[in-house]
Design a protein around this motif. Structure first.
Motif, short mmCIF file in Angstrom:
data_model
loop_
_atom_site.label_atom_id
_atom_site.label_comp_id
_atom_site.label_asym_id
_atom_site.label_seq_id
_atom_site.Cartn_x
_atom_site.Cartn_y
_atom_site.Cartn_z
N GLU A 146 59.47 78.89 -33.08
CA GLU A 146 59.78 79.30 -34.49
C GLU A 146 60.17 78.07 -35.06
O GLU A 146 60.91 77.47 -34.77
N VAL A 147 59.50 77.74 -36.19
CA VAL A 147 59.89 76.58 -37.26
C VAL A 147 60.18 77.12 -38.57
O VAL A 147 59.38 77.80 -39.15
N ILE A 155 56.73 82.07 -36.92
CA ILE A 155 56.52 81.92 -35.39
C ILE A 155 55.24 81.77 -34.96
O ILE A 155 54.33 82.68 -35.43
N LEU A 156 54.96 80.91 -34.29
CA LEU A 156 53.76 80.31 -33.90
C LEU A 156 53.50 80.29 -32.48
O LEU A 156 54.30 79.88 -31.77
N GLU A 157 52.39 80.79 -31.95
CA GLU A 157 51.78 80.92 -30.57
C GLU A 157 51.30 79.55 -30.22
O GLU A 157 50.36 79.09 -30.90
N LEU A 163 53.01 70.54 -35.32
CA LEU A 163 52.75 71.41 -36.56
C LEU A 163 52.39 70.32 -37.44
O LEU A 163 53.21 69.57 -37.69
N PRO A 164 51.10 70.26 -38.03
CA PRO A 164 50.84 69.35 -39.02
C PRO A 164 51.23 69.79 -40.51
O PRO A 164 51.66 71.06 -40.47
N ARG A 176 60.66 80.02 -27.17
CA ARG A 176 60.77 81.19 -26.03
C ARG A 176 59.40 81.21 -25.51
O ARG A 176 58.46 80.69 -25.71
N VAL A 177 59.56 81.63 -24.01
CA VAL A 177 58.42 81.67 -23.27
C VAL A 177 58.55 83.22 -22.66
O VAL A 177 59.37 84.03 -22.46
#
Length: 396
Positions: free
Chosen positions: A232-233, A243-245, A268-269, A282-283
């Motif tokens: 989460e960025v 929220i990115l996988e 993250l570019p 998180r995982v």
């Protein structure tokens, strides 16, 4: 057609292990290689095997029946002998007294936590006991740490991965009361399901070449390939929660702790230079090692990186500009009014001039006339009073 099997019986071992055993059929052909065909009443879990027993881990919540027959080969098209049926009944007790919503979660491959709700017809002062068993244990054990969580009752016990094939086993759980007044509840928990990892720990955040690099330490007891990640960025320039996988590990591009064991990275570019970025990770387990049960870990502790522009400058400007505009408007209005007077001077009113000249004199004349009348009336009244007094004195 082969004769039926004999001496079919059923028993329970451990907590929820049901074992059916039987003897070969009497009068079977000596040239026949016997195979035994078995299935449950619902025709599920059909098996053809040479063993004269069948063992299954099943919850004992309802009646379970197994049908067994014999045949000369493993060919399913061959007609088996007449089937023999044997059933096991559920535990004694009122079904409404059994606990409900019994579920267990294996936390970080370290301990298992089970929780449940009391049965509908159970007394509030019921004292529950939880027993557990798995293949590495010689006998079942009692969970000692029973506590309440709101309406739920829970119990936790240590459960550590001790061998490579351990996660392919099951844990048998049974909940009952000390007095034996409620119906026992049995649950089979697969150790490839219901696994919840601990949250990861963010080790490094790095901004370089317009990209944000996130590096974190994975929870213990898990290999990196067995986990799926979400990052989460959030930044101070937008209100969106991104929220990115993580589809690919980017640790090979990390400049710090490249060889740290059990770490994963995400890049993250296109990040903004004048924003503060807040990151959480998180995982959860994936299908390479476990069942995809969608049990995400809690979010890691948030960490931030970046620098915002000087906000005091914008605040000062926001306060100064309205004041400046207001003062400018007032000055402009005053200037325009003066300019109008200079360009278009007012024209005198002749009538007003004559009014000032004669109107004031008339007022003064009228005032003095009123004063003279008042003096004359006062003098006449005084003379009348004096005359009357003199007449009274002369009368005697």
């Amino acid at each position: 057609v082969q004769p039926p099997v004999t001496n079919l019986s059923v028993s329970v071992e451990n907590l929820c292990t049901i074992i059916w055993t039987w003897s070969p059929p009497e009068g079977a052909s000596p040239n026949c290689t016997l195979r035994y065909f078995s299935h449950f009443d619902d025709q599920q879990d059909k098996k053809i095997a040479p063993e004269t027993h069948r063992k299954e881990e099943l919850p004992l919540d309802e009646k379970i029946c197994l049908q067994v027959g014999s045949q000369c080969s493993a060919n399913e098209s061959e007609k088996p002998s007449p089937l023999v049926k044997k059933c096991i009944s559920p535990p004694e007790g009122d079904p409404e007294s059994a606990v409900t919503e019994l579920k267990c979660i294996w936390h970080n491959l370290s301990y298992m936590k089970c929780s449940w709700l009391p049965g509908r017809s159970t007394s509030p002062d019921t004292h529950y006991t939880l027993y557990y068993w798995y293949r590495s244990l010689e006998k079942s054990r009692q969970c000692e740490n029973i506590y309440r969580e709101g309406q739920h009752i829970a119990c936790s016990f240590k459960l550590t991965k001790v061998e490579p094939s351990f996660e392919h086993q099951n844990v048998q759980i049974m909940v009952k009361d000390n007095a034996g007044k409620i119906r026992p509840s049995c649950k089979i928990v697969s150790l490839t399901s219901y696994v919840k990892p601990d949250p990861p720990h963010i080790k490094h955040l790095l901004l370089k070449n317009g990209a944000l690099l996130v590096q974190w330490k994975n929870p213990q007891n898990f290999r990196s390939r067995c986990l799926t990640y979400e990052v989460e960025v959030n930044n101070t320039q937008t209100d969106r929660h991104n929220i990115l996988e993580v589809e690919e590990d980017k640790c090979q591009n990390s400049e710090s702790d490249r060889n740290m064991e059990g770490t994963s990275c995400f890049q993250l570019p296109g990040v903004l230079a004048d924003a503060v970025y807040t990151v959480r990770v998180r995982v959860k387990t994936n299908k390479l090692c476990f069942d995809d049960n969608k049990l995400w870990s809690d979010w890691s502790e948030a960490q931030s990186i970046g620098k915002e522009q000087n906000s005091s400058f914008y605040t000062t400007m926001l306060l100064t500009i309205p004041v400046f505009v207001a003062v400018a408007v007032i000055i402009l209005l005053f200037y325009l009014k003066r300019l109008k007077i200079i360009i278009f001077p007012p024209i005198p009113d002749p009538g007003k001039i004559f009014k000032e000249m004669f109107g004031d004199q008339n007022d003064d004349t009228l005032h003095w006339k009123k004063y003279d009348i008042y003096e004359k009336q006062s003098k006449e009244e005084t003379d009348s009073v004096v005359l009357i007094e003199n007449l009274k004195k002369a009368a005697p």
